[in-house]
Structures are given as structure tokens and as C-alpha cells.
Design a protein around this motif. Sequence first.
Motif, PDB file in Angstrom:
ATOM      1  N   VAL A 149      43.208  57.140  37.316  1.00 57.11           N
ATOM      2  CA  VAL A 149      42.250  56.051  37.894  1.00 57.11           C
ATOM      3  C   VAL A 149      42.137  54.920  36.425  1.00 57.11           C
ATOM      4  O   VAL A 149      42.111  55.818  35.299  1.00 57.11           O
ATOM      5  N   LYS A 191      44.790  52.973  40.767  1.00 60.18           N
ATOM      6  CA  LYS A 191      44.981  54.308  40.905  1.00 60.18           C
ATOM      7  C   LYS A 191      46.323  55.045  41.938  1.00 60.18           C
ATOM      8  O   LYS A 191      46.899  53.804  41.800  1.00 60.18           O
ATOM      9  N   ASP A 227      47.084  54.289  48.170  1.00 57.98           N
ATOM     10  CA  ASP A 227      46.970  53.154  46.786  1.00 57.98           C
ATOM     11  C   ASP A 227      46.302  52.686  46.504  1.00 57.98           C
ATOM     12  O   ASP A 227      45.728  51.733  45.360  1.00 57.98           O
ATOM     13  N   TYR A 245      41.681  47.820  44.412  1.00 60.41           N
ATOM     14  CA  TYR A 245      43.158  48.611  43.460  1.00 60.41           C
ATOM     15  C   TYR A 245      44.101  48.186  43.697  1.00 60.41           C
ATOM     16  O   TYR A 245      44.678  48.044  45.120  1.00 60.41           O
TER      17      TYR A 245
END
Length: 142
Positions: free
Chosen positions: A52, A72, A91, A96
Motif C-alpha cells: 500500500v 496498492k 487494485d 487507489y
Amino acid sequence: MKLILITLLVLFNLTTFAQSNGFSGDYNRTFSAAGDHLIEYKLTLHQDGTFVFHSYSKIKNGFPPEVNKYGKGRWIAKDNVITFSSNKQEDFDEKYTLDFNNSKARFVTKNPRDKSDRIIKTKLTFVESEIPWMQRLDVFKI
């Protein structure tokens, strides 16, 4: 013969697991200028091979004044090079958004054979990335 094969297999798995323990952990880097500007990078490498990343910047008179960016994905280590990857379906979402595909970082630490008094902080140096500001970025292990 089976006992020898099982023993070798167990030793191989322990060696692989032990190597990833040296890489996993929390890394960060902070840049600040007299309270006017602040840039923080935080990277966490989990032992299960996931990571992360969080980038925070607060720049006086910037537009916008505060920016948070997250990423991530997965990481693998070979020798002292960590390769990052992100799966587009799993992801990425509204939070993100950083794409770590084709990103590589070199793990730098003091060599155990180095008996000198010099201090070398354990760090990751990004040597390749499609994220322009990640090139040559050092993040230090805490």
C-alpha cells in the motif's frame, strides 16, 4: 529418498520466506520547508506480497492545497530488486489510482561484511517507474 526431498523442499520454502522478511515493513520519506510545504510518502510492504502506498502533499498557495494519492498491488523480490505490479480489476478504484506497473526499486542496506562505523540507512530507491515523480525517490525503512 522421500525424506531428503521433503527436507530440501522445506529448506527452500524457509529460505524464500526468510528473504521476504527483510524487505517487508514500513518505509517513509518526508520533505518540508519551514512549515509552508509538506510532502510525505508512505509505503508498506506486507509479508504476503501486497503493498500500500500513500502520497500526501500540502503546498502553500497550491491548487488544490492538499493532495492525497494512493496505490496498492503486489510486489516480488529477486536479489535486491523489488518489482511492483497492480491489477487493473482488483487494485484500482476511486481511492487507489496510482499505477505501479513497471515500477522497480532497489533495496539498499549495509552489507553484513562491512565492519566500518559508517551508518547506512535501510531504504528503497525507485529506479524505474511510469509515475514521473517516483524516479530516484528514496523511502527509508522505519
